[in-house]
Design an enzyme around this catalytic site. Structure first.
Site, PDB file in Angstrom:
ATOM      1  CG  ASP A   1      -0.277   0.046   2.532  1.00 37.99           C
ATOM      2  OD1 ASP A   1       0.691  -0.716   2.713  1.00 37.99           O
ATOM      3  OD2 ASP A   1      -0.706   0.818   3.412  1.00 37.99           O
TER       4      ASP A   1
ATOM      5  CD  GLU B   1       4.054   1.137   7.056  1.00 32.76           C
ATOM      6  OE1 GLU B   1       4.825   1.515   7.962  1.00 32.76           O
ATOM      7  OE2 GLU B   1       3.743   1.876   6.079  1.00 32.76           O
ATOM      8  CD  GLU B   2       2.880   4.354   3.891  1.00 33.26           C
ATOM      9  OE1 GLU B   2       2.700   5.105   4.884  1.00 33.26           O
ATOM     10  OE2 GLU B   2       3.967   4.247   3.306  1.00 33.26           O
TER      11      GLU B   2
END
Length: 386
Positions: A74, A139-140
């Site tokens: 991502d 993750e973002e």
């Protein structure tokens, strides 16, 4: 089977996987990994109030030790597309650089690792253990349906990893500058101080909460939390917003709010920080609410087999010994550290999250060489845990 890291990075960048959308990026990875012999499992997690997230766990081999590469497909939004000199998802190459959102953070590193595995399999055959990839699409974002839940899924199945390299962009200026062997924790406090609304001309009939709010914030920011230590920089507390929402200049407000964040080293824990903050606020007095959120504790992988294996590989390829560091923000290593020793090493981070994010093709090829050197050495230096 040969895999070109540049071509694979381009294929990944062309999938617009802006958090939490996958955009087909994990499918690109599966197509690359399956012919190498990896057993690929797509894992979709969804928590109430959050968007569903696609993740991938792929493993080559069944024996230990299990060496894992962790990362995320991502990416953050591209922002103003007109500000880009090329399309943010076009993956164009200009003047020896590959441009696109995720080129540095961190599709380039994922491509380099997969290419390194393919090369090692061609040269040496199956590994003396297992190689796995833990790739998340979260993750973002809020990071609740990604790595953390994949690790829970692994524990339930008895699936273990013995060492992990996270491919975050760790180098400040040049490839080989820095390995992250830990990270500071992140603690956020949401404070509301209560009083009683009233007319400013009759303060005895009201209770202004704002002087108490100011004193509370002054008390927690007046002195440094610590001076740091051998491996960590000092902890820092920053007030990020103070809000009253009072449009009238003749009204004493009923409450005021503030938010603060503490980036803390291993001299503190979330529990100790919360206790200190509450004790400090109690000393000021008055009615208040405090909600505390810790998105990750500090952690350290002390210099030893895993950091040295990575550092040796970096030095062999770049000719320089990387610095061991714990600087920067948080990463998914904060979850992995509960499962096994973990370090971070990836590309140069100067353009991550920026317009015209790009990676030098030479860096992408050298990172592939570094990951290949790690794969060749890690199984002799990282034993399987009992």
């Amino acid at each position: 089977m040969t895999i070109d890291p540049i071509a694979l990075a381009q294929a990944l960048i062309r999938r617009p996987s802006v958090t939490p959308e996958d955009g087909g990026a994990l499918g690109v990875l599966e197509e690359a990994l399956t012919p190498l012999g990896f057993a690929c499992q797509r894992l979709r997690f969804e928590e109430e109030g959050t968007a569903p997230v696609e993740n991938l766990y792929a493993r080559l081999g069944t024996a230990g030790p299990n060496f894992c590469f962790a990362g995320h497909t991502d990416v953050v939004p591209p922002g103003d597309r007109k500000a880009w000199s090329v399309g943010p998802f076009a993956a164009e190459i200009h003047n020896g650089k590959l441009y696109g959102r995720g080129a540095v953070d961190m599709k380039g590193a994922i491509a380099a690792f997969v290419a390194a595995v393919a090369r090692d399999l061609d040269a040496s055959g199956p590994p003396a253990g297992s190689i796995s990839l833990l790739i998340t699409g979260d993750e973002e974002g809020v990071a609740v349906n990604g790595t953390k839940k994949v690790l829970d899924w692994m524990r339930e199945r008895g699936e273990r990893i013995d060492a992990c390299v996270v491919g975050e962009p760790t180098n400040p200026k040049a490839l080989g500058d820095m390995i992250k062997i830990g990270r500071r924790g992140s603690f956020t406090g949401y404070l509301t101080v209560y009083g009683a609304q009233g007319h400013v001309a009759y303060p005895h009939l009201a209770d202004n909460p704002l002087p108490r709010l100011v004193r509370m914030l002054d008390a927690i920011t007046r002195a440094p939390l610590d001076q740091g230590n051998e491996h960590f920089q000092p902890s820092n507390l920053e007030v990020t917003t103070i809000d009253v929402g009072n449009p009238a200049n003749n009204v004493i407000p009923a409450q005021g709010t503030a938010t603060f964040n503490i980036r803390f080293n291993d001299m503190h824990s979330a529990a100790s920080l919360e206790a200190w903050v509450r004790e400090t606020f109690d000393a000021v007095g008055g009615a208040y609410d405090l909600r505390c959120v810790c998105s990750g504790d500090s952690f350290l992988t002390p210099p030893g087999p895993l950091p040295e294996t990575v550092a040796d590989a970096v030095e062999r390829v770049t000719g320089k010994r990387p610095e061991y560091s714990t600087t920067g923000g948080t990463s998914d290593a904060r979850f992995i550290k509960d499962a096994c020793p973990v370090v971070e090493f990836g590309l140069v981070g100067q353009t991550m999250h920026k317009v015209d994010e790009h990676v030098a093709l030479d860096d992408l090829l050298r990172l592939t060489d570094i990951y290949g050197a790690i794969i060749r050495d890690v199984f002799a230096r990282i034993p399987a845990r009992p």
